[in-house]
Design an enzyme around this catalytic site. Structure first.
Site: not given
Ligand code: AMP
Length: 283
Positions: A28, A30-32, A35, A59, A147, A149, A153
């Site tokens: 989604m 706002a990558l870090h 990701h 979602q 992930g 995380k 999911q």
């Protein structure tokens, strides 16, 4: 790297590349670094990578969570450019492209959606099913990278693959953390500074909880987790559950630990206005 926001162009680019195998990394934005770890893993193990960047409205059960969700497409593309190859694709569709018609499909994930995030975020996993099934159809990947995380999911997506009857290998990837232990998340940048300071208590608490596994009853471990976060004065645990990694059956003192199972302690925390999740292997 090629950027497209169009489904037909996406299909054409994949077809023309005649890649041996295709990897998909849904995000989604706002990558870090969390990701990017998925993207790097995809680059290592497939010959064409598609990274999707799309804040999927279906979602989000909480409208304010959706509206404040960070959208940083230019920075995302710059980051992806540093890890992707020249033929890899970034797919950043508009809502009209993803949902030309309202998606009325209803998925059923059984027990997987009855625990933890399920009851607290009604409709969330249905929305995940809608968007990921569309991405699977557009990209037809050999492998898709998710992930750990988002532990629940991963179980839901594995079930989705079975329901769809598609031959896609789901590759779960480890949680990437900040140096102080906080699991990286796009929502971390929304934390108030005071709350950000105490947020590493989440990881410290579940680390300790894991050392209690098999020695203390699940209920006792749960009590410890709730009181440890309460002691910060700023963090409130919503749930802490110990579950197996396949059926997500919640462990309690009436159930025997099955040593052939892999158990994870999963937590959701209210951190001011922001909700954070994390988890840890218990055995
Ligand atoms: P999101 O953009 O939050 O939907 O996340 C896209 C993918 O990146 C999901 O599969 C997440 O589980 C994964 N992801 C997010 N944060 C992390 C992290 N800290 N470590 C590993 N994977 C992550």
């Amino acid at each position: 790297m090629v950027l497209t926001n169009n489904v037909n162009e996406l299909r054409l680019l994949i077809k023309k590349s005649s890649a041996g195998n295709v990897g998909l990394v849904p995000t989604m934005g706002a990558l870090h670094a969390g990701h990017l770890s998925l993207v790097k893993r995809a680059v290592e193990s497939t010959s064409l990578v598609v990274v999707s960047v799309y804040v999927n409205p279906t979602q989000f059960n909480d409208k304010s969570d959706f509206s404040r969700y960070p959208r940083t497409i230019e920075a995302d593309v710059a980051l992806l450019q540093s890890v992707l190859r020249s033929n890899d694709i970034v797919f950043a569709p508009t809502d009209a492209e993803m949902y030309p018609e309202p998606d009325t499909r209803q998925f059923s994930f059984g027990n997987l959606e009855k625990v933890m995030e399920g009851p607290l975020r009604p409709g969330h996993f249905n929305g995940v099913g809608q968007v990921v099934s569309k991405l699977f159809k557009f990209v037809e990947p050999d492998k898709a990278f998710f992930g750990l995380k988002d532990f629940q999911q991963v179980a839901v997506i594995k079930n989705l693959v079975k329901q769809m009857g598609v031959d896609i290998e789901i590759v779960p990837c480890p949680i990437i953390r900040e140096p102080d232990g906080l699991a990286m998340s796009s929502r971390n940048q929304l934390l108030e500074p005071k709350i950000r300071e105490v947020a590493p208590a989440i990881y410290q608490t579940i680390l300790k909880a894991a050392t209690m596994f098999g020695k203390e009853e699940p209920e006792e471990i749960k009590k410890y987790v709730f009181s440890s976060l309460e002691a910060t004065g700023l963090l409130v645990a919503e749930y802490f559950e110990i579950v197996d990694d396949v059926d997500l059956e919640v462990l309690n003192s009436n159930k025997q630990i099955d040593s052939s199972n892999k158990y994870y302690g999963c937590i959701a925390v209210q951190a001011g206005k922001i909700r954070l999740i994390d988890n840890i292997a218990m055995n």
